[in-house]
Design a protein around this motif. Structure first.
Motif, PDB file in Angstrom:
ATOM      1  N   LYS A 240       6.352   5.446   1.267  1.00 26.65           N
ATOM      2  CA  LYS A 240       5.343   6.018   1.938  1.00 26.65           C
ATOM      3  C   LYS A 240       4.142   5.263   2.241  1.00 26.65           C
ATOM      4  O   LYS A 240       3.364   5.470   3.025  1.00 26.65           O
ATOM      5  N   TYR A 241       3.785   4.380   1.082  1.00 28.53           N
ATOM      6  CA  TYR A 241       2.697   3.415   1.348  1.00 28.53           C
ATOM      7  C   TYR A 241       2.778   2.406   2.476  1.00 28.53           C
ATOM      8  O   TYR A 241       2.040   2.059   3.380  1.00 28.53           O
ATOM      9  N   MET A 242       4.061   1.902   2.624  1.00 34.43           N
ATOM     10  CA  MET A 242       4.531   1.034   3.914  1.00 34.43           C
ATOM     11  C   MET A 242       4.303   1.783   5.248  1.00 34.43           C
ATOM     12  O   MET A 242       3.799   1.156   6.307  1.00 34.43           O
ATOM     13  N   GLU A 243       4.531   3.016   5.229  1.00 36.53           N
ATOM     14  CA  GLU A 243       4.225   3.755   6.556  1.00 36.53           C
ATOM     15  C   GLU A 243       2.774   4.149   6.752  1.00 36.53           C
ATOM     16  O   GLU A 243       2.383   4.066   7.791  1.00 36.53           O
ATOM     17  N   LEU A 244       2.242   4.258   5.394  1.00 40.64           N
ATOM     18  CA  LEU A 244       0.684   4.367   5.630  1.00 40.64           C
ATOM     19  C   LEU A 244      -0.087   2.920   6.359  1.00 40.64           C
ATOM     20  O   LEU A 244      -0.676   2.923   7.113  1.00 40.64           O
ATOM     21  N   LEU A 245       0.229   2.085   5.930  1.00 42.07           N
ATOM     22  CA  LEU A 245      -0.177   0.702   6.118  1.00 42.07           C
ATOM     23  C   LEU A 245       0.388   0.319   7.766  1.00 42.07           C
ATOM     24  O   LEU A 245      -0.519  -0.170   8.536  1.00 42.07           O
ATOM     25  N   ASP A 246       1.576   0.602   8.078  1.00 43.31           N
ATOM     26  CA  ASP A 246       1.881   0.481   9.713  1.00 43.31           C
ATOM     27  C   ASP A 246       1.260   1.499  10.220  1.00 43.31           C
ATOM     28  O   ASP A 246       0.787   1.012  11.540  1.00 43.31           O
ATOM     29  N   PHE A 247       0.905   2.456   9.985  1.00 39.64           N
ATOM     30  CA  PHE A 247       0.141   3.591  10.542  1.00 39.64           C
ATOM     31  C   PHE A 247      -1.171   3.208  10.938  1.00 39.64           C
ATOM     32  O   PHE A 247      -1.692   2.802  12.106  1.00 39.64           O
ATOM     33  N   LYS A 260     -10.813   7.500  13.717  1.00 44.45           N
ATOM     34  CA  LYS A 260     -11.717   6.974  12.452  1.00 44.45           C
ATOM     35  C   LYS A 260     -11.361   7.970  11.039  1.00 44.45           C
ATOM     36  O   LYS A 260     -10.736   7.366  10.305  1.00 44.45           O
ATOM     37  N   PHE A 261     -11.177   9.272  11.456  1.00 43.17           N
ATOM     38  CA  PHE A 261     -11.039  10.180  10.306  1.00 43.17           C
ATOM     39  C   PHE A 261      -9.556  10.058   9.948  1.00 43.17           C
ATOM     40  O   PHE A 261      -9.248  10.097   8.664  1.00 43.17           O
ATOM     41  N   ILE A 262      -8.827  10.018  10.709  1.00 43.15           N
ATOM     42  CA  ILE A 262      -7.228   9.802  10.327  1.00 43.15           C
ATOM     43  C   ILE A 262      -6.962   8.394   9.656  1.00 43.15           C
ATOM     44  O   ILE A 262      -6.292   8.268   8.832  1.00 43.15           O
ATOM     45  N   VAL A 263      -7.594   7.155   9.872  1.00 43.99           N
ATOM     46  CA  VAL A 263      -7.391   6.027   9.232  1.00 43.99           C
ATOM     47  C   VAL A 263      -8.065   5.897   7.850  1.00 43.99           C
ATOM     48  O   VAL A 263      -7.496   5.766   6.921  1.00 43.99           O
ATOM     49  N   GLU A 264      -9.197   6.738   7.833  1.00 38.26           N
ATOM     50  CA  GLU A 264      -9.922   7.032   6.479  1.00 38.26           C
ATOM     51  C   GLU A 264      -8.830   7.727   5.399  1.00 38.26           C
ATOM     52  O   GLU A 264      -9.023   7.673   4.342  1.00 38.26           O
ATOM     53  N   SER A 265      -8.277   8.604   6.279  1.00 36.57           N
ATOM     54  CA  SER A 265      -7.516   9.717   5.401  1.00 36.57           C
ATOM     55  C   SER A 265      -6.311   8.890   4.936  1.00 36.57           C
ATOM     56  O   SER A 265      -5.926   9.291   3.698  1.00 36.57           O
ATOM     57  N   ALA A 266      -5.728   8.131   5.590  1.00 34.61           N
ATOM     58  CA  ALA A 266      -4.604   7.162   5.210  1.00 34.61           C
ATOM     59  C   ALA A 266      -5.041   6.171   4.176  1.00 34.61           C
ATOM     60  O   ALA A 266      -4.230   5.880   3.213  1.00 34.61           O
ATOM     61  N   ILE A 270      -3.511   5.810   0.133  1.00 36.35           N
ATOM     62  CA  ILE A 270      -3.305   4.833  -0.394  1.00 36.35           C
ATOM     63  C   ILE A 270      -4.005   4.219  -1.766  1.00 36.35           C
ATOM     64  O   ILE A 270      -3.539   3.998  -2.645  1.00 36.35           O
ATOM     65  N   LYS A 271      -5.124   4.861  -1.866  1.00 39.18           N
ATOM     66  CA  LYS A 271      -6.052   4.727  -2.985  1.00 39.18           C
ATOM     67  C   LYS A 271      -5.382   5.590  -4.203  1.00 39.18           C
ATOM     68  O   LYS A 271      -5.748   5.178  -5.470  1.00 39.18           O
ATOM     69  N   GLU A 272      -4.442   6.581  -3.921  1.00 37.89           N
ATOM     70  CA  GLU A 272      -3.810   6.942  -4.993  1.00 37.89           C
ATOM     71  C   GLU A 272      -2.901   6.080  -5.917  1.00 37.89           C
ATOM     72  O   GLU A 272      -2.829   6.458  -7.087  1.00 37.89           O
ATOM     73  N   ASN A 273      -2.600   5.174  -5.372  1.00 35.86           N
ATOM     74  CA  ASN A 273      -2.021   4.041  -5.982  1.00 35.86           C
ATOM     75  C   ASN A 273      -3.158   3.063  -6.663  1.00 35.86           C
ATOM     76  O   ASN A 273      -3.520   1.989  -5.987  1.00 35.86           O
ATOM     77  N   ASP A 281      -6.748  -7.429  -1.760  1.00 37.74           N
ATOM     78  CA  ASP A 281      -6.387  -7.131  -0.568  1.00 37.74           C
ATOM     79  C   ASP A 281      -6.697  -6.059  -0.109  1.00 37.74           C
ATOM     80  O   ASP A 281      -6.968  -5.511   1.182  1.00 37.74           O
ATOM     81  N   PHE A 282      -6.494  -5.066  -0.702  1.00 36.66           N
ATOM     82  CA  PHE A 282      -6.963  -3.775  -0.343  1.00 36.66           C
ATOM     83  C   PHE A 282      -8.226  -3.416   0.159  1.00 36.66           C
ATOM     84  O   PHE A 282      -8.928  -2.699   0.965  1.00 36.66           O
ATOM     85  N   GLN A 283      -9.182  -4.099  -0.968  1.00 36.86           N
ATOM     86  CA  GLN A 283     -10.646  -4.143  -0.638  1.00 36.86           C
ATOM     87  C   GLN A 283     -10.842  -4.857   0.784  1.00 36.86           C
ATOM     88  O   GLN A 283     -11.767  -4.241   1.577  1.00 36.86           O
ATOM     89  N   LYS A 284     -10.123  -5.870   0.945  1.00 36.98           N
ATOM     90  CA  LYS A 284     -10.169  -6.663   2.208  1.00 36.98           C
ATOM     91  C   LYS A 284      -9.818  -5.823   3.620  1.00 36.98           C
ATOM     92  O   LYS A 284     -10.615  -5.553   4.485  1.00 36.98           O
ATOM     93  N   LEU A 285      -8.827  -4.954   3.360  1.00 37.19           N
ATOM     94  CA  LEU A 285      -8.213  -3.936   4.285  1.00 37.19           C
ATOM     95  C   LEU A 285      -9.419  -2.889   4.762  1.00 37.19           C
ATOM     96  O   LEU A 285      -9.704  -2.563   5.637  1.00 37.19           O
ATOM     97  N   ASN A 286     -10.020  -2.261   3.590  1.00 37.18           N
ATOM     98  CA  ASN A 286     -11.388  -1.450   3.705  1.00 37.18           C
ATOM     99  C   ASN A 286     -12.299  -1.811   4.283  1.00 37.18           C
ATOM    100  O   ASN A 286     -12.926  -1.300   5.226  1.00 37.18           O
ATOM    101  N   GLN A 287     -12.545  -3.176   4.298  1.00 36.13           N
ATOM    102  CA  GLN A 287     -13.899  -3.930   4.749  1.00 36.13           C
ATOM    103  C   GLN A 287     -13.436  -4.232   6.189  1.00 36.13           C
ATOM    104  O   GLN A 287     -14.393  -3.914   7.301  1.00 36.13           O
ATOM    105  N   LEU A 288     -12.142  -4.320   6.542  1.00 37.58           N
ATOM    106  CA  LEU A 288     -11.642  -4.509   7.981  1.00 37.58           C
ATOM    107  C   LEU A 288     -11.987  -3.431   8.860  1.00 37.58           C
ATOM    108  O   LEU A 288     -12.457  -3.184   9.867  1.00 37.58           O
ATOM    109  N   VAL A 289     -11.486  -2.384   8.017  1.00 39.09           N
ATOM    110  CA  VAL A 289     -11.681  -0.855   8.863  1.00 39.09           C
ATOM    111  C   VAL A 289     -13.061  -0.554   8.986  1.00 39.09           C
ATOM    112  O   VAL A 289     -13.576  -0.055  10.080  1.00 39.09           O
TER     113      VAL A 289
END
Length: 300
Positions: A240-247, A260-266, A270-273, A281-289
């Motif tokens: 599930k999380y792999m697919e979200l990251l690929d998306f 933007k709203f779909i990326v933020e939804s994805a 992921i934050k559920e984990n 690294d997740f914080q870095k991804l969030n910053q990049l977005v």
């Protein structure tokens, strides 16, 4: 890049490899690519600009291939880094990049010289970032020095070992590994001594525009997502999380109008984990977005 322009670059690549940059005329490129002079100038203002486009294409291919080697692997594994460097050296050889580089410098073109200089600095930056993966933040102050030292050791070892034996795959791997083994000792030595020559922050001065460049963003995004995929490899819901990251990756890089709203939804999914959410690294991804969509808004 449209297909026709890409075709011209591919034709130029083969001509430059077969004949050399200087010996390849603009007419050769027109003849072999099947385009008119007017079409050529729609794509490139000069043969030099075509060469720069070719180098950018080769660098993009290399970035993709190096990142592919990291999938499912530990970024701190030195063996993976050695394979990445080997791949780059083989890429350079197959495309005769050293000869093209030397030929291009003869033209004394300022734009070409600046492009190649920035290319060298980006390579140092890449090694520095990989050294951060391998040696960790505790040794960060010394790793730009060590990246420069590694490339110097590698360059001279390749040059002089190539004069004494055949350039086989085995000898290439041996030379890269030997150079890296020496560098590991140097990292330990300079960090223990607390000696620093060049501060890592100088990269921002050397490459002032790199932090905001599209190429830099792609590299950072790809690398961050790879690290997150590694972190969730043992999670019960990893698919599930792999697919979200690929998306997220595909939406930001391949969609002409990223939503933007779909990326933020994805990202919210992921934050559920909790384990992933707490990782840097997740914080870095969030910053990049966030940075990506802020730049999109500034452009519009």
């Amino acid at each position: 890049m449209n297909d026709r322009k890409e075709h011209v670059i591919d034709v130029a690549r083969q001509l430059f490899i077969d004949k050399g940059f200087q010996a390849t005329s603009k007419q050769d490129i027109l003849n072999y690519s099947g385009i008119s002079k007017g079409t050529f100038y729609n794509y490139f203002s000069s043969k030099n600009e075509l060469l720069i486009a070719l180098f950018k294409t080769i660098h993009k291919e290399l970035d993709y291939e190096r990142n592919e080697l990291l999938i499912g692997e530990d970024p701190a594994n030195i063996d993976i880094f050695i394979k990445q460097v080997e791949m780059q050296l083989k890429n350079n050889k197959s495309n005769k990049l050293l000869f093209l580089y030397e030929e291009a410098l003869v033209s004394n073109d300022k734009e070409l010289k600046q492009f190649f200089r920035e290319g060298q600095l980006r390579n140092i930056q890449w090694v520095y970032k990989r050294f951060l993966d391998i040696f960790g933040d505790s040794k960060k102050p010394y790793l730009l020095d060590c990246a420069i030292i590694f490339l110097g050791i590698l360059h001279h070892n390749l040059k002089f070992s190539g004069m004494t034996n055949n350039s086989t795959t085995r000898s290439l791997e041996k030379t890269v590994r030997y150079s890296m083994d020496r560098t590991v000792k140097i990292v330990d030595d300079v960090s223990e001594a607390g000696e620093q020559l060049v501060h890592p922050e100088v990269l921002e001065q050397w490459l002032p525009h790199c932090q905001n460049s599209n190429q830099f963003f792609q590299q950072e995004l790809y690398h961050t997502i790879l690290l997150l995929k590694k972190a969730i490899s043992q999670n019960t819901e990893q698919n599930k999380y792999m697919e979200l990251l690929d998306f997220i990756h595909d939406e930001l890089l391949n969609n002409k109008k990223p939503r933007k709203f779909i990326v933020e939804s994805a990202l919210s999914s992921i934050k559920e984990n909790i384990n992933i959410y707490e990782k840097k690294d997740f914080q870095k991804l969030n910053q990049l977005v966030v940075s990506f969509f802020e730049q999109q808004e500034d452009k519009s």
